[in-house]
Write an enzyme that holds these catalytic residues in place. Structure first.
Site, PDB file in Angstrom:
ATOM      1  N   PHE A 240       1.334 -23.061 -67.247  1.00 45.71           N
ATOM      2  CA  PHE A 240       0.508 -24.214 -67.933  1.00 45.71           C
ATOM      3  C   PHE A 240      -0.382 -24.927 -66.910  1.00 45.71           C
ATOM      4  O   PHE A 240      -0.678 -26.109 -67.319  1.00 45.71           O
ATOM      5  CB  PHE A 240       1.450 -25.130 -68.492  1.00 45.71           C
ATOM      6  N   ARG A 624     -15.242 -13.820 -79.947  1.00 45.97           N
ATOM      7  CA  ARG A 624     -14.245 -12.894 -80.387  1.00 45.97           C
ATOM      8  C   ARG A 624     -12.868 -12.753 -79.680  1.00 45.97           C
ATOM      9  O   ARG A 624     -12.611 -13.016 -78.555  1.00 45.97           O
ATOM     10  CB  ARG A 624     -14.967 -11.317 -80.119  1.00 45.97           C
ATOM     11  N   ASN A 627      -7.612  -9.560 -78.369  1.00 48.71           N
ATOM     12  CA  ASN A 627      -6.411  -9.224 -78.822  1.00 48.71           C
ATOM     13  C   ASN A 627      -5.855  -9.979 -79.758  1.00 48.71           C
ATOM     14  O   ASN A 627      -5.196 -11.066 -79.327  1.00 48.71           O
ATOM     15  CB  ASN A 627      -5.256  -8.780 -77.723  1.00 48.71           C
ATOM     16  N   GLN A 634      -1.440 -17.664 -78.699  1.00 46.77           N
ATOM     17  CA  GLN A 634      -1.900 -18.809 -77.606  1.00 46.77           C
ATOM     18  C   GLN A 634      -1.931 -20.030 -78.618  1.00 46.77           C
ATOM     19  O   GLN A 634      -1.643 -21.213 -78.053  1.00 46.77           O
ATOM     20  CB  GLN A 634      -3.199 -18.599 -77.059  1.00 46.77           C
ATOM     21  N   GLU A 702      -6.375 -22.790 -73.933  1.00 50.37           N
ATOM     22  CA  GLU A 702      -6.332 -24.233 -73.770  1.00 50.37           C
ATOM     23  C   GLU A 702      -6.541 -24.973 -75.085  1.00 50.37           C
ATOM     24  O   GLU A 702      -6.242 -25.942 -75.503  1.00 50.37           O
ATOM     25  CB  GLU A 702      -6.989 -24.717 -72.740  1.00 50.37           C
TER      26      GLU A 702
END
Lengths: 739, 333
Positions: A240, A624, A627, A634, A702
């Site tokens: 992080f 895009r 994955n 995320q 993020e």
């Protein structure tokens, strides 16, 4: 540019290629590694936060079983401070070297490192080291416990128009201050270093987000040629941001290995990890907004102060997103830093901007209420169709679609804007929303690819996978461009000796790495084409440009031969390709950013002062998703972190002496499973951004965190009528304000 | 962590004898407390006697409908035991509100009674703490005391007793059976934990060479409703800011018997006898609950950061009494 318009592997939900290794324990994390003759290091942390080490008695510890040596300020090899340059790739997290002198700047600062035959012996001896201090009584525990202003950083300012005059003229104004307490990364895997000297060469295994940066910084610190240092980080249990740059424990461990002539491994215990390896600094932000009655923003001023340590100048730039957030002619931001007696803060997921977006988006909500406007409408009314700061068009901006889609799925139109107007049993329901944004960057990168005789493809890059899925997207890229199945792609990352790759930070890894890998694939394919089109080759006489890559081989008209067969036919073991990629002229033509919207439902039970986040509906525009399986993960994870920021997380420094009193995973509260909302609905919009790169991908690590905090705070206001301007909004504050 | 000798006991008698012969000895069962504090250097046993294999794992009714619980019954097994769920639902609820599944799987009944405070100054050997080091002072008093006690504190210690299970036990009533070198003795649960007073390091009525062997609950209150309301910063794996355990039996719309205890706000598991008195024979309604809540917190002495616990504890009480009343009514129906 080769726009990848119709991919078959890229864009597919792809299980992690390293998942099996992680699940079965075969993925070796730094703390688990063992080399022959290895010793264990255990640091001795200072128990004061501000003062001087007056004596250090290591005799008893030195005589304990298994103890080999003890490093401290009078026993340490010659070390050099790293130049600490981002541009030269030798940035470190804390410029001060371990054991430089007797001065104590923060609780937990290392005063010694015990080296022993076993971990238990090192720890036992560390407890037996007797340090005495002269504590000084003017420790600064927190930005939020002082009126001190801090140092103004001219270079961090940004402005346009005349925001002061516009503010004076504005029909409606807002002038409020927003704060966020210091947070810990509390990453799953603790920091760890295994250092080994082989003659003049230094080999370091480190849990790091930047093997190349750490290699460079170690070379400077130990005055070695860069090629004599290797940093390896194959698996990382997240970071992080607090593993971007080297910390003192790594230097101390490498110094210990040099001193004793044996490999040394140090794994920071959680307490020391939280004390010494960075945190998101507390922030205090004053937002001033001016607007016309119809909601048109005429002035935005955003003045931020964040903490740094007394040994370094870390800047958590809060205002970064503000100049580009809204179509407003008059904008000014400023940034100050204030030294406090903490270990040096460092980037933490969406550093600076997540704090800034909180302040700005909470203020916009307050303005909407002052204007009696729907907060979604207010945002759309001030929509920035191009980047108002640079004047450039956006490469691709779908924020309006994010706002409308998330509002729709959330049921925003069912909202009764009255305070506490929506009830369900004992609970009052509050709705809140905020926009999300994060810069889209990319860096220069190199990669190497081999087409191998066994039909597999090998791809390598000196970046690393911090748990986000970089191995997998590199494999997808090689698979996409060769037609070899993902399972037959071997990916090597996390070694500084590989072609130089980027930090895993700033949501830049995907957009930085994949174009270089693609270039390397093409280079390898070109090399193969050259071989096979020679007069004696399998495709003799065929124009190399007419040869197509298909299904793991080359094809011309109806003739298809696999790479493996071609290599065998031509008696070649493998063909190699090198690739490099870097941002180019597009940076002068467009502004690049990612966008999103979060809609949050909270439930407030006034009878027992219980607040919980019950629903989060988000739409995210990152171009895009390479994955979607990992990308969604995320954003969902970021939402969970945002709940922590909104209502739970706070590093607690004793107001008297700046000692950190909750350096463990129990007393420092991140959200647990039971805090999860019943609904987390994440939509990834799919608008490939080909102006950014051929894959159309921006980063996703993020952005999901930005906007969650203000959406929660705005929902809490809707439920309770109380505007909380300091995060986290904890039970004590709720009771005191509403009880 | 410092090295210590380790031995596994094969009988209660030998465990007690071994302990009697040692300086600085400690028993270990689940280890969820001891090992944590040993690693922090807060507890420094030289000899650890592992009692986890001893035959103290039974839960069974004895003579007059009193449930006897072996000291090594895990929190998980106790919370899910059919007799506990049926006759002592408050105990089951309280246990399941504590810690995490993993910890409850390891933690023992006796260990829970011996649980030590989460006061950060107690857990930090560099801080002043009268409980850890008698006479050294109390850093919590003027420090970060948001989590600390508003009831039962002294000028020497304001550390909260952290257990949820013990809150239910305080409400239910129980007897703690101890075995020492000279045989067994029983201690009333209400007297087992001590107020800190001038000796905060003496936390329980137990000597170094005594071992908790069993806990015997008071006969169940029946018919009854029960509710455990735990208010905390996060929803699980979290200690209480304020918790209330309530048991109510109804006589029509009137309260028959009432039991009330608090957690998270006091230096020991806190039975609210005055509040119970106020509740008995009164209408089971909000106004009554609020009067009881006022009485329960009448002696509260908040500090700089924990004043919110006073109204919060009142809220926990009112909600627990309301929910226990509802539970009692549903039980009748």
């Amino acid at each position: 540019m080769n726009e990848m318009t119709d991919p078959t592997v890229i864009g597919q939900r792809t299980p992690r290629v390293d998942g099996e290794y992680k699940l079965t324990g075969r993925a070796g994390y730094t703390g688990e590694l063992h080399v022959e003759d290895m010793l264990y290091g255990y640091p001795v942390p200072a128990t004061i936060a501000h003062g001087v080490l007056t004596s250090l008695d290591v005799d008893a510890a030195r005589g304990m079983p298994g103890v080999v040596d003890i490093l401290h300020h009078r026993r340490v090899p010659k070390l050099y401070r790293s130049p600490n340059s981002m541009g030269h790739g030798d940035q470190v997290s804390e410029i001060r070297l371990p054991f430089e002198d007797e001065r104590i700047h923060y609780h937990g600062q290392y005063v010694a490192l015990v080296v022993a035959e076993t971990f238990d012996q090192a720890r036992a001896a560390a407890h037996a080291v007797v340090a005495r201090y002269r504590q000084e009584d003017d420790a600064r525990p927190s930005l939020l416990l002082t009126d001190a202003e801090g140092d103004l950083l001219e270079e961090e300012g940004d402005s346009r128009g005349d925001p002061d005059a516009a503010f004076e003229r504005a029909a409606v104004t807002l002038d409020e201050t927003y704060c966020i307490e210091a947070e810990s990364h509390l990453q799953m895997e603790m920091h760890a270093t295994l250092a080994e000297w082989r003659g003049k060469r230094l080999i370091v295994h480190e849990s790091t987000q930047g093997v190349v940066y750490q290699r460079n910084a170690l070379a400077r610190t130990f005055d070695l040629p860069q090629e004599d240092v290797e940093v390896i980080s194959h698996y990382i249990g997240s970071g992080f941001g607090n593993k971007l740059f080297m910390w003192p424990h790594a230097i101390a461990t490498a110094a210990a290995a040099q001193l004793v002539g044996r490999p040394v491994k140090t794994v920071l215990p959680r307490q020391q990890d939280m004390l010494t390896a960075g945190n998101r600094p507390a922030s205090r932000q004053r937002i001033r907004l001016g607007a016309e009655r119809d909601g048109t923003l005429t002035s935005i001023r955003h003045d931020s102060t964040t903490e740094t340590s007394t040994v370094d100048r870390y800047v958590d730039s809060c205002g970064g997103a503000t100049p580009s957030a809204y179509a407003c002619d008059n904008v000014a931001i400023s940034q100050r830093i204030l030294p406090v007696n903490h270990g040096t803060p460092c980037p933490m997921r969406a550093p600076g901007e997540v704090s800034g977006v909180y302040a700005l988006e909470a203020a916009i909500d307050e303005l909407a209420i002052a204007l009696a406007m729907d907060p979604v409408e207010l945002r759309l009314h001030n929509y920035a169709q191009h980047d108002p700061q640079s004047g450039l068009p956006w490469s691709s901006k779908q924020l309006d679609k994010c706002l409308r889609s998330a509002a729709d799925r959330f049921g925003w139109s069912q909202r009764d804007p009255g305070i506490g107007a929506m009830r369900d049993g004992d609970e009052i329901i509050g709705y809140g929303m905020a926009s999300a944004t994060w810069s889209a960057g990319r860096q220069p990168c190199e990669a190497r690819v081999e087409l191998r005789a066994d039909g597999s493809v090998f791809a390598a890059c000196g970046t690393q996978d911090i748990g986000t899925g970089t191995y997998t997207i590199v494999a997808q890229t090689a698979a996409e461009l060769t037609g070899v199945p993902v399972e037959r792609v071997d990916v090597k990352l996390g070694e500084s000796s590989l072609p130089a790759g980027p930090l895993s930070g700033g949501s830049m890894t995907t957009a930085t790495t994949l174009p270089a890998v693609a270039a390397a694939v093409r280079d390898a394919v070109d090399a193969l084409k050259e071989i096979v089109t020679k007069p004696e080759g399998a495709f003799a006489g065929v124009d190399p440009d007419a040869l197509q890559v298909r299904d793991g081989g080359l094809a011309s008209e109806d003739k298809h031969i696999s790479f493996a067969e071609l290599l065998a036919m031509h008696d070649v073991a493998s063909v190699n390709g090198k690739g490099q990629a870097a941002p180019g002229g597009e940076q002068e033509e467009y502004s690049f950013r990612s966008f999103g919207a979060h809609f949050v439902e909270v439930r407030w039970d006034p009878g027992i002062s219980r607040l919980r986040v019950s629903r989060v509906v988000s739409s995210i525009d990152v171009g895009r998703a390479i994955n979607p399986l990992a990308a969604r993960n995320q954003v969902e994870g970021a939402i969970v972190m945002g709940i922590g920021m909104g209502i739970l997380e706070k590093l607690e420094y004793d107001p008297r002496d700046a000692r950190l009193m909750n350096s463990n995973a129990s007393d420092y509260r991140v959200a647990v499973h039971a805090d999860m909302p019943e609904v987390v609905d994440v939509e990834l919009l799919d608008y490939p951004d080909f102006r950014f790169n051929e894959f159309g991908a921006r980063g996703i690590g993020e952005i999901g965190l930005t906007g969650v905090g203000p959406a929660i705070a705005n929902a809490v206001h809707h439920a309770t009528g109380k505007r909380f301007r300091t995060l986290p909004i904890t039970v004590d504050k709720l009771v005191e304000a509403l009880g | 962590m410092r090295t210590f000798a380790y031995a596994r006991a094969d009988s209660v008698e030998r465990a007690v004898d071994a302990q009697h012969a040692q300086q600085a000895g400690a028993f270990v069962a689940g280890g969820t407390l001891l090992l944590d504090l040993v690693k922090l250097d807060v507890m420094r046993p030289q000899q650890v006697t592992d009692i986890s294999a001893l035959p103290m794992k039974e839960v069974a009714f004895v003579d007059d409908d009193r449930l006897r619980i072996g000291a090594l019954v895990t929190n998980t097994d106790l919370a899910h035991h059919p007799d506990v769920r049926q006759h002592y639902p408050l105990l089951s609820q309280a246990i399941l509100n504590g810690a995490s599944t993993q910890i409850r799987n390891m933690a023992s009944t006796g260990g829970n009674l011996m649980q030590r405070t989460r006061c950060p100054y107690f857990r930090d050997v560099a801080a002043a703490c009268n409980k850890r080091e008698p006479g050294s002072g109390c850093d919590a008093m003027q420090g970060i005391n948001r989590m600390h006690a508003v009831l039962g504190g002294s000028e020497h210690c304001i550390a909260v007793h952290p257990s949820d299970m013990c809150v239910a036990l305080a409400a239910i009533g129980a007897t703690v059976t101890l075995q020492g070198p000279d045989g067994t003795r029983d201690v009333d649960f209400g007297n087992f934990h001590r107020l800190p007073g001038e000796t905060p390091h003496q936390e329980q009525d137990i000597t170094d060479d005594e071992l908790i062997v069993a806990l015997t609950l008071a006969p169940p209150l029946a018919p009854q409703g029960a509710a455990y309301v735990k208010l905390r910063d996060r929803a699980s794996y979290e200690f209480a800011l304020a918790a209330a355990g309530a048991m109510i039996s109804l006589d029509g719309d009137m309260i028959g018997e009432a039991r009330l205890a608090l957690g998270g706000v006091a230096t020991k598991p806190w039975r609210c006898a005055e509040a119970e008195e106020i509740l008995r024979g009164q209408p089971a309604e909000t106004a009554t609950f609020e009067r009881a809540a006022e009485a329960a917190l009448a002696d509260a002495q908040p500090l700089e950061h924990n004043a919110f616990k006073v109204p919060l504890a009142r809220q926990a009480i009112v909600r627990a009494l309301r929910d226990a009343t509802r539970d009692a009514k549903e039980g009748h129906a």
